[in-house]
Design a protein around this motif. Sequence first.
Motif, PDB file in Angstrom:
ATOM      1  N   ARG A   1       0.820  -1.211   0.000  1.00 17.50           N
ATOM      2  CA  ARG A   1       0.000   0.000   0.000  1.00 17.50           C
ATOM      3  C   ARG A   1       0.856   1.265   0.000  1.00 17.50           C
ATOM      4  O   ARG A   1       0.372   2.333  -0.351  1.00 17.50           O
ATOM      5  CB  ARG A   1      -0.933  -0.013   1.211  1.00 17.50           C
ATOM      6  N   GLU A   2       2.118   1.136   0.418  1.00 20.18           N
ATOM      7  CA  GLU A   2       2.999   2.306   0.433  1.00 20.18           C
ATOM      8  C   GLU A   2       3.535   2.647  -0.952  1.00 20.18           C
ATOM      9  O   GLU A   2       4.096   3.734  -1.149  1.00 20.18           O
ATOM     10  CB  GLU A   2       4.166   2.063   1.393  1.00 20.18           C
ATOM     11  N   ILE A   3       3.380   1.746  -1.886  1.00 18.85           N
ATOM     12  CA  ILE A   3       3.872   2.000  -3.246  1.00 18.85           C
ATOM     13  C   ILE A   3       3.009   3.079  -3.883  1.00 18.85           C
ATOM     14  O   ILE A   3       1.781   2.943  -3.969  1.00 18.85           O
ATOM     15  CB  ILE A   3       3.844   0.721  -4.100  1.00 18.85           C
ATOM     16  N   GLU A   4       3.643   4.152  -4.312  1.00 16.51           N
ATOM     17  CA  GLU A   4       2.905   5.247  -4.937  1.00 16.51           C
ATOM     18  C   GLU A   4       2.833   5.013  -6.445  1.00 16.51           C
ATOM     19  O   GLU A   4       3.859   4.900  -7.129  1.00 16.51           O
ATOM     20  CB  GLU A   4       3.604   6.583  -4.651  1.00 16.51           C
ATOM     21  N   LEU A   5       1.641   4.927  -6.942  1.00 19.43           N
ATOM     22  CA  LEU A   5       1.426   4.678  -8.370  1.00 19.43           C
ATOM     23  C   LEU A   5       1.300   5.992  -9.130  1.00 19.43           C
ATOM     24  O   LEU A   5       0.841   6.996  -8.573  1.00 19.43           O
ATOM     25  CB  LEU A   5       0.151   3.855  -8.571  1.00 19.43           C
ATOM     26  N   PRO A   6       1.701   5.999 -10.393  1.00 20.48           N
ATOM     27  CA  PRO A   6       1.502   7.202 -11.219  1.00 20.48           C
ATOM     28  C   PRO A   6       0.018   7.534 -11.307  1.00 20.48           C
ATOM     29  O   PRO A   6      -0.848   6.646 -11.295  1.00 20.48           O
ATOM     30  CB  PRO A   6       2.071   6.791 -12.579  1.00 20.48           C
ATOM     31  N   ARG A   7      -0.268   8.818 -11.393  1.00 20.07           N
ATOM     32  CA  ARG A   7      -1.667   9.240 -11.470  1.00 20.07           C
ATOM     33  C   ARG A   7      -2.261   9.045 -12.856  1.00 20.07           C
ATOM     34  O   ARG A   7      -3.475   8.960 -13.008  1.00 20.07           O
ATOM     35  CB  ARG A   7      -1.787  10.699 -11.040  1.00 20.07           C
ATOM     36  N   ASP A   8      -1.412   9.025 -13.856  1.00 19.51           N
ATOM     37  CA  ASP A   8      -1.902   8.863 -15.230  1.00 19.51           C
ATOM     38  C   ASP A   8      -1.829   7.389 -15.616  1.00 19.51           C
ATOM     39  O   ASP A   8      -0.789   6.729 -15.444  1.00 19.51           O
ATOM     40  CB  ASP A   8      -1.057   9.697 -16.190  1.00 19.51           C
ATOM     41  N   MET A   9      -2.945   6.880 -16.141  1.00 22.96           N
ATOM     42  CA  MET A   9      -2.981   5.473 -16.527  1.00 22.96           C
ATOM     43  C   MET A   9      -1.985   5.141 -17.623  1.00 22.96           C
ATOM     44  O   MET A   9      -1.507   4.000 -17.719  1.00 22.96           O
ATOM     45  CB  MET A   9      -4.401   5.101 -16.981  1.00 22.96           C
ATOM     46  N   LEU A  10      -1.635   6.106 -18.452  1.00 25.36           N
ATOM     47  CA  LEU A  10      -0.638   5.854 -19.494  1.00 25.36           C
ATOM     48  C   LEU A  10       0.702   5.469 -18.880  1.00 25.36           C
ATOM     49  O   LEU A  10       1.392   4.558 -19.362  1.00 25.36           O
ATOM     50  CB  LEU A  10      -0.475   7.096 -20.385  1.00 25.36           C
ATOM     51  N   ASP A  11       1.078   6.161 -17.800  1.00 23.13           N
ATOM     52  CA  ASP A  11       2.333   5.853 -17.128  1.00 23.13           C
ATOM     53  C   ASP A  11       2.294   4.476 -16.465  1.00 23.13           C
ATOM     54  O   ASP A  11       3.284   3.739 -16.458  1.00 23.13           O
ATOM     55  CB  ASP A  11       2.637   6.926 -16.079  1.00 23.13           C
TER      56      ASP A  11
END
Length: 282
Positions: free
Chosen positions: A211-221
């Motif tokens: 849960r600490e992993i920060e995902l890119p906000r843009d789905m393309l990324d």
Amino acid sequence: MDLQEQLNKFKRQQEKCQTTLTSIAAKAGSHKPSITPKIVAPSPIIPRTPGPAVKFSNDTERLQHIHSIRKAPVGAQIKRVIDLLFETRQAFTPEQINEACYVDVNSNKAVFDSLRNNPKVHYDGRHFSYKSKHDLKDKKQLLYLIREFKEGIAVIDLKDAYPTVMEDLQALKAAGDIWLLSNFDSQEDIAYPNDPKAVIKVDDELKVKFREIELPRDMLDIEKDLQKNGMKPATNTAKRRAAAQVQGISTKPKTKKKTKEISKKTKLTNAHLPELFQNLKS
């Protein structure tokens, strides 16, 4: 002399007879009643009343309806028959189809050939019946089929299996036997088996790190990162955005609104609950 006397005597007898006949005729004429002509009054003229209006047969509307169906395009008649087969799930002869939905299959070769070759219709040489993609009869068979597709099966391929298949899918989902997840590309549900034997217990520390992993906000990324790691994305954002632009729909990624923090300058309306404001920033 004797001959002359006989002739004279004969003449007198004739005259006497003639006189007698004349007197008889005169008497008969005097006693004959006079016949007055009978005057018949003309019968009154009775005006002719109009008879009841001629009514068409009560079947006229039905016959017109049948005529309109049989004059409809072949595609419309085929749809009418397939709807009948789908709703009833019974086998029909051409004569029974004609009685049920007024499509005369025997008299229309184009309808007959199209119906026989339709992928949604099964024809055994005598009867027509509906043919679904998966031959299922009940919820038990439905669950067995879904468990055969470990990578999921599209719900659209199950919708016409039998009349209550959608209700059974929801029941299986509620019971925890399957998962129903949406496909981001087509917005269609995919049914996945939920095998109780495959339950895996995950360590709490691993959950926290995940849960600490920060995902890119843009789905393309996100899709690019998945491809870099050798995984195929389940979505195609570029394609979806291109289609949305054609339709004039905005596809800009939504930015998260910054949450306002409570400070001492904030006007408090719940002052009677002091425990809510213990961490106020000065």
